[in-house]
Design a protein around this motif. Sequence first.
Motif, PDB file in Angstrom:
ATOM      1  N   ALA A 124       0.558  -1.142  -0.154  1.00  0.00           N
ATOM      2  CA  ALA A 124       0.459  -0.234   0.036  1.00  0.00           C
ATOM      3  C   ALA A 124       0.792   1.215   0.050  1.00  0.00           C
ATOM      4  CB  ALA A 124      -0.937  -0.019   0.930  1.00  0.00           C
ATOM      5  N   PRO A 176       3.121   2.538  -2.018  1.00  0.00           N
ATOM      6  CA  PRO A 176       3.784   2.704  -3.672  1.00  0.00           C
ATOM      7  C   PRO A 176       2.492   4.068  -3.595  1.00  0.00           C
ATOM      8  CG  PRO A 176       4.287   1.162  -3.605  1.00  0.00           C
ATOM      9  CD  PRO A 176       3.637   1.120  -1.647  1.00  0.00           C
ATOM     10  N   GLU A 177       1.527   3.319  -4.128  1.00  0.00           N
ATOM     11  CA  GLU A 177      -0.052   4.252  -3.726  1.00  0.00           C
ATOM     12  C   GLU A 177      -0.159   5.842  -2.830  1.00  0.00           C
ATOM     13  OE1 GLU A 177      -4.335   3.540  -4.567  1.00  0.00           O
ATOM     14  OE2 GLU A 177      -3.207   2.227  -3.920  1.00  0.00           O
ATOM     15  N   LEU A 178       0.482   5.662  -1.370  1.00  0.00           N
ATOM     16  CA  LEU A 178      -0.182   6.353  -0.926  1.00  0.00           C
ATOM     17  C   LEU A 178       1.014   7.449  -0.865  1.00  0.00           C
ATOM     18  CD1 LEU A 178      -0.949   4.505   2.491  1.00  0.00           C
ATOM     19  CD2 LEU A 178      -2.379   5.859   1.436  1.00  0.00           C
ATOM     20  N   ASP A 179       1.794   6.854  -0.887  1.00  0.00           N
ATOM     21  CA  ASP A 179       3.548   7.798  -1.195  1.00  0.00           C
ATOM     22  C   ASP A 179       3.290   8.520  -2.863  1.00  0.00           C
ATOM     23  OD1 ASP A 179       4.608   7.324   0.692  1.00  0.00           O
ATOM     24  OD2 ASP A 179       6.141   5.753  -0.586  1.00  0.00           O
ATOM     25  N   GLN A 180       2.684   7.921  -3.532  1.00  0.00           N
ATOM     26  CA  GLN A 180       2.088   9.083  -4.728  1.00  0.00           C
ATOM     27  C   GLN A 180       1.270  10.398  -4.829  1.00  0.00           C
ATOM     28  OE1 GLN A 180       0.794   6.243  -8.155  1.00  0.00           O
ATOM     29  NE2 GLN A 180       0.929   8.190  -8.895  1.00  0.00           N
ATOM     30  N   ALA A 181      -0.060   9.655  -4.172  1.00  0.00           N
ATOM     31  CA  ALA A 181      -1.093  10.410  -3.185  1.00  0.00           C
ATOM     32  C   ALA A 181      -0.258  11.461  -2.475  1.00  0.00           C
ATOM     33  CB  ALA A 181      -2.052   9.921  -2.482  1.00  0.00           C
TER      34      ALA A 181
END
Length: 359
Positions: free
Chosen positions: A281, A283-288
């Motif tokens: 989870a 990578p998606e949170l870092d991208q957001a």
Amino acid sequence: MGIESDYPAPALAGATRAFTYGLSIDVMAILQRGDNRRAADATVAKTDLGLLWQEWQVIAQARQLFVKAVHADEVMPLLVRQRDLSAERYRRIAAAVEARNQPADALSAALTAMQDAGRQLAEAQRQRVQTRHDLNALLGVAPAIELPLVGSPAPAPVDPHAVDDALRELPHRRPDLLALEAGYAAQQAKYRGAILGQFPNLTVGFVRMRDTSNVYTSGFQVNLSLPIFNRNRGNIEIEEATRGRLHDEYQNRLAQAQSEVDRLLADTAVLEQQLAAAQAALPELDQAAGAAQQAYGQHDLGIGAYTDAQIAALGKRIEAETLGESLAEQRIALQALLGDVVPSAQRPDLIYTTTHADS
């Protein structure tokens, strides 16, 4: 050895001093010598192996404290960043509420989030201080010294086949089990000695004598004490009961170790799944969080949404760090249970003549 001397009365003319010299051997002591020696050797081995097991426990504890200390150093900047973001959001919302640009209930939620982040950071700081203190105390270092920690805290992943092999070899690796085996061997020797004690005590020897008429004689003597009433039955029962207790203690310790290994394997599997989910989870949170930071810098996003995105990414990273610490501690505990903290504790110079299959 015995010496006896008799002096004749002065009225007996021509009489000489009489004497008796005797040298005897206790045959039962010779028969029991082997058992006594084996019992002493096994008792020494039991003491040495008990000390070695304590050293293994200290090693495992030091490794776990090392993992905790490294985790605290890695997670502390994340917690500080989380607290600073919460405090910044609270200040911005408080200013907006004062300017009547935000409803008053938004300030209460921001205050609660800031206080929670502060408490989480303070608790982590206390735990870090306690961990460092425990590590210094365990290593015999002054509390004021900040030890530099070098190396990766993560042990190697657990190989199920290696665990099965280690479980089979557990009685030959774990110092505490070897100590119990040595104690059983010592007690077995004492039990055999007690059994020999029920037989008549035989003493044989050589005797040289001279009586008052100056006549020399030589011969031998045999002494036999018959245990008519006691026959050493009390000591036999005591040694046999002690041997049975040691046998049960060994079996219980072995079963407990196997049960603990099964529990740790199950916990490790759960932690590995949770850690994999948390890392997936991230990578998606870092991208957001990156997108929110860019939008916030361009004044296209409010402080609340920006802070929520950053804290969500930080929280998931903190969760992953915490799961990684727990997983490392479980693996260290598993290695300690399997006798894999240091090289094998097997003592080839110790040969036990009994097995725990005896009862």
